[in-house]
Design an enzyme around this catalytic site. Structure first.
Site, PDB file in Angstrom:
ATOM      1  N   ASP A 207       1.847   6.484   5.355  1.00 49.56           N
ATOM      2  CA  ASP A 207       0.848   5.534   4.867  1.00 49.56           C
ATOM      3  C   ASP A 207       1.291   4.814   3.582  1.00 49.56           C
ATOM      4  O   ASP A 207       0.547   4.024   3.021  1.00 49.56           O
ATOM      5  CB  ASP A 207      -0.483   6.265   4.661  1.00 49.56           C
TER       6      ASP A 207
ATOM      7  N   ASP B   3     -12.075   6.958   4.211  1.00 46.33           N
ATOM      8  CA  ASP B   3     -10.798   6.791   4.916  1.00 46.33           C
ATOM      9  C   ASP B   3     -10.351   5.323   4.938  1.00 46.33           C
ATOM     10  O   ASP B   3      -9.217   5.032   5.307  1.00 46.33           O
ATOM     11  CB  ASP B   3     -10.927   7.345   6.341  1.00 46.33           C
TER      12      ASP B   3
ATOM     13  N   LYS C  88      -9.889  13.011   8.194  1.00 45.17           N
ATOM     14  CA  LYS C  88      -9.348  12.716   9.520  1.00 45.17           C
ATOM     15  C   LYS C  88      -9.274  13.996  10.346  1.00 45.17           C
ATOM     16  O   LYS C  88      -9.126  15.079   9.793  1.00 45.17           O
ATOM     17  CB  LYS C  88      -7.918  12.147   9.384  1.00 45.17           C
TER      18      LYS C  88
ATOM     19  N   ASP D 129      -2.517  10.295   3.466  1.00 44.24           N
ATOM     20  CA  ASP D 129      -3.908   9.874   3.682  1.00 44.24           C
ATOM     21  C   ASP D 129      -4.622  10.890   4.575  1.00 44.24           C
ATOM     22  O   ASP D 129      -4.473  10.870   5.785  1.00 44.24           O
ATOM     23  CB  ASP D 129      -3.911   8.479   4.335  1.00 44.24           C
TER      24      ASP D 129
ATOM     25  N   LYS E 203       0.861  -1.193   0.000  1.00 41.56           N
ATOM     26  CA  LYS E 203       0.000   0.000   0.000  1.00 41.56           C
ATOM     27  C   LYS E 203       0.888   1.232   0.000  1.00 41.56           C
ATOM     28  O   LYS E 203       1.707   1.408   0.896  1.00 41.56           O
ATOM     29  CB  LYS E 203      -0.907  -0.009   1.232  1.00 41.56           C
TER      30      LYS E 203
ATOM     31  N   GLU F 265      -9.307   3.571   2.617  1.00 39.98           N
ATOM     32  CA  GLU F 265      -8.873   3.645   1.214  1.00 39.98           C
ATOM     33  C   GLU F 265      -7.809   2.613   0.857  1.00 39.98           C
ATOM     34  O   GLU F 265      -7.711   2.206  -0.292  1.00 39.98           O
ATOM     35  CB  GLU F 265      -8.370   5.063   0.898  1.00 39.98           C
TER      36      GLU F 265
ATOM     37  N   ARG G  70      -7.500  -0.511   1.530  1.00 37.22           N
ATOM     38  CA  ARG G  70      -8.060  -1.773   1.045  1.00 37.22           C
ATOM     39  C   ARG G  70      -8.614  -1.628  -0.371  1.00 37.22           C
ATOM     40  O   ARG G  70      -8.639  -2.596  -1.131  1.00 37.22           O
ATOM     41  CB  ARG G  70      -9.130  -2.272   2.032  1.00 37.22           C
TER      42      ARG G  70
HETATM   43  N1  BES Z   1      -3.888   4.669   7.016  1.00 40.09           N
HETATM   44  C1  BES Z   1      -4.991   4.430   7.868  1.00 40.09           C
HETATM   45  C2  BES Z   1      -4.681   3.484   9.009  1.00 40.09           C
HETATM   46  C3  BES Z   1      -3.820   4.026  10.116  1.00 40.09           C
HETATM   47  C4  BES Z   1      -4.396   4.639  11.196  1.00 40.09           C
HETATM   48  C5  BES Z   1      -2.466   3.834  10.095  1.00 40.09           C
HETATM   49  C6  BES Z   1      -3.604   5.085  12.229  1.00 40.09           C
HETATM   50  C7  BES Z   1      -1.666   4.266  11.131  1.00 40.09           C
HETATM   51  C8  BES Z   1      -2.250   4.895  12.205  1.00 40.09           C
HETATM   52  C9  BES Z   1      -6.144   3.833   7.085  1.00 40.09           C
HETATM   53  O1  BES Z   1      -6.254   4.238   5.774  1.00 40.09           O
HETATM   54  C10 BES Z   1      -7.398   4.250   7.779  1.00 40.09           C
HETATM   55  O2  BES Z   1      -7.658   5.422   7.806  1.00 40.09           O
HETATM   56  N2  BES Z   1      -8.133   3.296   8.328  1.00 40.09           N
HETATM   57  C11 BES Z   1      -9.314   3.590   9.035  1.00 40.09           C
HETATM   58  C12 BES Z   1     -10.355   2.572   8.652  1.00 40.09           C
HETATM   59  C13 BES Z   1     -11.728   2.878   9.159  1.00 40.09           C
HETATM   60  C14 BES Z   1     -12.279   4.087   8.469  1.00 40.09           C
HETATM   61  C15 BES Z   1     -12.584   1.689   8.928  1.00 40.09           C
HETATM   62  C16 BES Z   1      -9.000   3.523  10.525  1.00 40.09           C
HETATM   63  O3  BES Z   1      -8.242   2.662  10.935  1.00 40.09           O
HETATM   64  O4  BES Z   1      -9.486   4.383  11.254  1.00 40.09           O
HETATM   65 ZN    ZN Z   2      -4.517   4.867   4.872  1.00 34.77          ZN
HETATM   66 MN    MN Z   3      -7.358   6.030   5.619  1.00 35.78          MN
END
Ligand code: BES
Ligand code: ZN
Ligand code: MN
Length: 499
Positions: A290, A349, A279, A272, A267, A351, A353
């Site tokens: 990310d 968010d 966020k 992000d 990824k 994204e 996946r």
């Molecule tokens: N890049 C983030 C995951 C992340 C969060 C990495 C904190 C490192 C620290 C990912 O794209 C994301 O935002 N995931 C969301 C998913 C949710 C919306 C289902 C998350 O983990 O909050």
């Molecule tokens: Zn992300």
């Molecule tokens: Mn995200």
């Protein structure tokens, strides 16, 4: 500048070195005759300060413990005792001690240092670990810093010597350590680069450079190529950015032509923001990391190329940024991935996946022996496992175990999590084949189950490195910032397949 490494089999006390780092276990004791025999020549050189320090228990060999002793004007000019703790010697134990020593050496301002593991000089795993650790401890991203004025400048470690028996095994271990260090350096540099420096185009440039240096085959796709391939899932993430999204493929053909490759997938979100599901501002700057999964793939390809591993390995990275805009994808939109499946986007968010979905479909064309993806995929994995373990997912226990063993060997431990059908209910959609989030419960597991929808007919393991690819705290042996995970896991996995 990369470190220059060399080996010596000269007696440590006879060396000409600005700093001799002696790595010692916690049971070191001057009262022990065998330790006395080993350390006596250096103790004589230091007029007894080494034996007195050990006798007084000023130094006990604890993990990360150091004690600096002044040496001569020439010859061994400084001695740094470095503890490796109670754990038995391994690659990661040596790596950690070497990194601690290298950081201390940089603080002192010495340009060169020598490592000595008394009594275990020939341990090849330790030699690898020392090289990796020396590189980790001296690593810095200084490209955007104005250098200090001449009078405030300190030397930094540039050359590293390892005391070891002169053997092919030792030379091979050093070369392997250097290859891994170079891969980790690359991953860390990409990780630390701000989002306005590391862009999807950076992955193209790095891919081009790796391809030419290691004779790998390179494929680069942009927005229109992806549209043609029907990658509506990946492209939905890239909808909000004017930057060209990039899919970069590197093929290392080290094995027989008919050998199915190991496919590594990363990824590569250069930033992000969350997109329309934006966020919160605090700590959003960390989302430059990310792209660490993709950085890990590039780093692994660098190491694999340097090692000239006789295996076929394909690295695939998908890179873009997740931005809100008038054109951006929005919650409720339904997009179609390249395998034809429709996805309801509940949260923009989630994204990573969406990008990985099309990469996993794309991977099938290589007829993978196994595909492993790495992604900073979920905040939930940080809640579940913290910063100590990579989240490891996969339907096939045998390959999951293989990946866990590789992570263990690399000093990047992973921990398995279940992918039971019960969780699958959470990602069922009313209007599409699947939805991209399954709520807060078991967030890392539902993310993995989402990915599985796009895996067709090959063994696959998913690594969630959101808690381990970078550290917001100084870890002692490495500074705050990128850690190099999952480069080691990828490389050890591939190396284990060589025999
Ligand atoms: N890049 C983030 C995951 C992340 C969060 C990495 C904190 C490192 C620290 C990912 O794209 C994301 O935002 N995931 C969301 C998913 C949710 C919306 C289902 C998350 O983990 O909050
Ligand atoms: Zn992300
Ligand atoms: Mn995200």
């Amino acid at each position: 500048m990369p470190l220059s490494f060399s080996l010596t089999h000269a007696a440590p006390a006879s060396l000409e070195t600005p700093l001799l780092a002696i790595v010692l276990p916690s049971d070191v004791s001057w009262g022990d005759a065998s330790w006395q025999t080993i350390l006596a020549p250096v103790d004589a050189l230091l007029h007894g300060t080494l034996s007195r320090s050990l006798t007084r228990r000023d130094f006990r060999g604890g993990r990360d413990e150091t004690l600096l002793l002044a040496g001569g004007e020439t010859g061994v000019q400084r001695v740094l005792l470095v503890g490796r703790g109670t754990a038995s010697l391994s690659r990661s134990v040596a790596r950690r001690a070497a990194a601690v020593a290298a950081r201390a050496a940089n603080k002192l301002g010495v340009a060169g240092m020598t490592y000595w593991l008394p009594g275990v000089e020939g341990d090849v795993a330790a030699i690898e670990g020392l090289a990796i650790g020396a590189a980790a401890g001296t690593w810095q991203y200084a490209e955007l810093l104005t250098p200090p004025a001449e009078k405030d400048r300190r030397a930094r470690v540039e050359s590293v010597v390892l005391v070891t028996a002169d053997s092919d095994a030792a030379r091979g271990a050093l070369a392997a350590g250097e290859a891994l260090a170079a891969g980790q350096d690359l991953a860390k540099r990409l990780g630390q680069m701000p989002g306005n420096y590391c862009t999807p185009e950076t992955f193209v440039e790095v891919g081009r450079e790796l391809a030419s240096r290691h004779g790998m085959h390179l494929t680069v796709m942009g927005r229109s190529d992806m549209a043609e391939a029907g990658m509506g899932s990946f492209l939905s993430v890239a909808q909000g950015t004017s930057q060209e999204p990039r899919l970069v493929v590197l093929e290392h053909r080290g094995g027989p032509a008919d050998q199915q490759p190991v496919v590594l997938i990363g990824k590569g979100l250069c930033f992000d923001t969350g997109g329309i599901s934006i966020k919160p501002a605090p700590e959003m700057e960390w989302m430059k990391f990310d792209m660490s999964g993709a950085g890990g793939v590039m780093g692994a390809m660098e190491a694999i190329g340097r090692l000239r591993l006789p295996v076929n390995v394909v690295g695939i990275v998908g890179s873009t940024t997740n931005m809100p805009s008038g054109e951006a994808v929005k919650p409720g939109d339904v997009v179609r991935a390249s395998n034809g499946k429709t996805i309801e986007i509940i949260n923009t968010d989630a994204e990573g996946r969406l990008v990985l979905a099309d990469l996993l479909v794309y991977a099938k064309r290589f007829n993978p022996a196994v595909a492993i993806d790495a992604a900073t995929l979920t905040g939930a994995i940080v809640i579940g496992l913290g910063h100590a373990a990579v989240g490891v997912f996969g339907p096939d226990k045998a390959v999951v175990d293989e990946v866990l063993a590789a992570g263990e060997a690399a000093g990047e431990p992973g921990w398995p999590l279940p992918m039971w059908d019960d969780y699958r209910e959470q990602i069922k959609s009313d209007v599409a084949d699947v939805k991209n989030t399954g709520g807060r419960a078991a967030g890392s597991i539902t993310a993995a189950l989402f990915l599985q929808e796009f895996v067709d007919g090959f063994p696959w393991v998913h690594l969630d490195v959101a808690g381990t690819a970078y550290s917001q705290a100084d870890l002692g042996w490495i500074p705050r910032g990128p850690t190099g995970t999952p480069v080691g896991t990828f490389v050890e996995f591939v190396r284990a397949r060589v025999s």
